[in-house]
Design a protein around this motif. Sequence first.
Motif, PDB file in Angstrom:
ATOM      1  N   SER A 144     -80.737 -35.553  27.694  1.00  0.00           N
ATOM      2  CA  SER A 144     -80.882 -34.080  28.387  1.00  0.00           C
ATOM      3  C   SER A 144     -80.687 -34.601  30.058  1.00  0.00           C
ATOM      4  O   SER A 144     -80.341 -35.473  30.493  1.00  0.00           O
ATOM      5  N   VAL A 166     -81.706 -29.423  24.425  1.00  0.00           N
ATOM      6  CA  VAL A 166     -82.902 -29.555  24.013  1.00  0.00           C
ATOM      7  C   VAL A 166     -83.497 -28.619  22.779  1.00  0.00           C
ATOM      8  O   VAL A 166     -84.232 -29.234  22.008  1.00  0.00           O
ATOM      9  N   THR A 169     -82.193 -30.289  19.745  1.00  0.00           N
ATOM     10  CA  THR A 169     -83.021 -31.317  19.328  1.00  0.00           C
ATOM     11  C   THR A 169     -84.136 -30.672  18.549  1.00  0.00           C
ATOM     12  O   THR A 169     -84.601 -31.321  17.454  1.00  0.00           O
ATOM     13  N   SER A 187     -85.036 -37.158  28.926  1.00  0.00           N
ATOM     14  CA  SER A 187     -84.829 -36.242  29.820  1.00  0.00           C
ATOM     15  C   SER A 187     -84.773 -36.742  31.211  1.00  0.00           C
ATOM     16  O   SER A 187     -86.003 -37.067  31.844  1.00  0.00           O
ATOM     17  N   VAL A 241     -89.271 -34.408  23.551  1.00  0.00           N
ATOM     18  CA  VAL A 241     -88.292 -34.563  24.727  1.00  0.00           C
ATOM     19  C   VAL A 241     -89.055 -35.352  25.629  1.00  0.00           C
ATOM     20  O   VAL A 241     -89.996 -35.031  26.442  1.00  0.00           O
TER      21      VAL A 241
END
Length: 251
Positions: A144, A166, A169, A187, A241
């Motif tokens: 991301s 995201v 995910t 990220s 994330v």
Amino acid sequence: MSEASELAGASALVTGGTSGIGRATALALAGLGARVVLSGRDADRGGKVVAEIEAAGGEAHFVAADLRDETSARTLAREAAALVGPLDILVNNAGIFPFGPTGEATEADFDATYGLNVKAPYFLVSEIAPGMAERGRGSIINVSTMVAEYGADGMALYGSSKAALVLLTKAWAAEYGPRGVRVNAVSPGPTLTEGTAGMPDGSLDALASQAPAGRPGTTQEVAAAIVYLATDRSSFVQGAVLPVDGGRIAV
């Protein structure tokens, strides 16, 4: 088990693996013993990465792919499996990052961005994850960006496409996690790559200066986070994330 054999017997597909974060990830996974398929549009660059991995004693294959729709995604997944067997690791790294005012983006820009950044990962997971679930194991890592987490001038198209990734995910973690497939994302913040080298002088450093680290990251630093999520080191991590942004998310 030695680190060099941590992923022995595992097979991996890294999209956008011919340069930048994808290249560093392919090298790192192969260095742990994984059989790696890397995709991209530039066969010359792909061949160089394969040769680099093979020179270090690893196994790698390049598959030319212009990911943009369901057909191209499913075709890549099937070609990769034909080369290295059922896939254990998928790294959805390929992407484009258009910057600029919303009013200047065209429908073609929109379709290209969402085609590569959202549609391709969606159908790669659609093709690959059910098989992982049947075998009861697998790891999917989506790449991301920090601008998926907050509003930024000029980042509407890029940031929104990655924000969709995201959410995917988390949804995929809920869908496939109970059957042994871990789905997570990294990220990255400002990172020194071939792509960001084309940014106006000083802009990458200026962006990086807003974070506690005060500098751009390297592709190896991002790849290390991807490897962590790909291996059993992160066996209890699902739907996460992981910021690799020098602390930008904290300020």
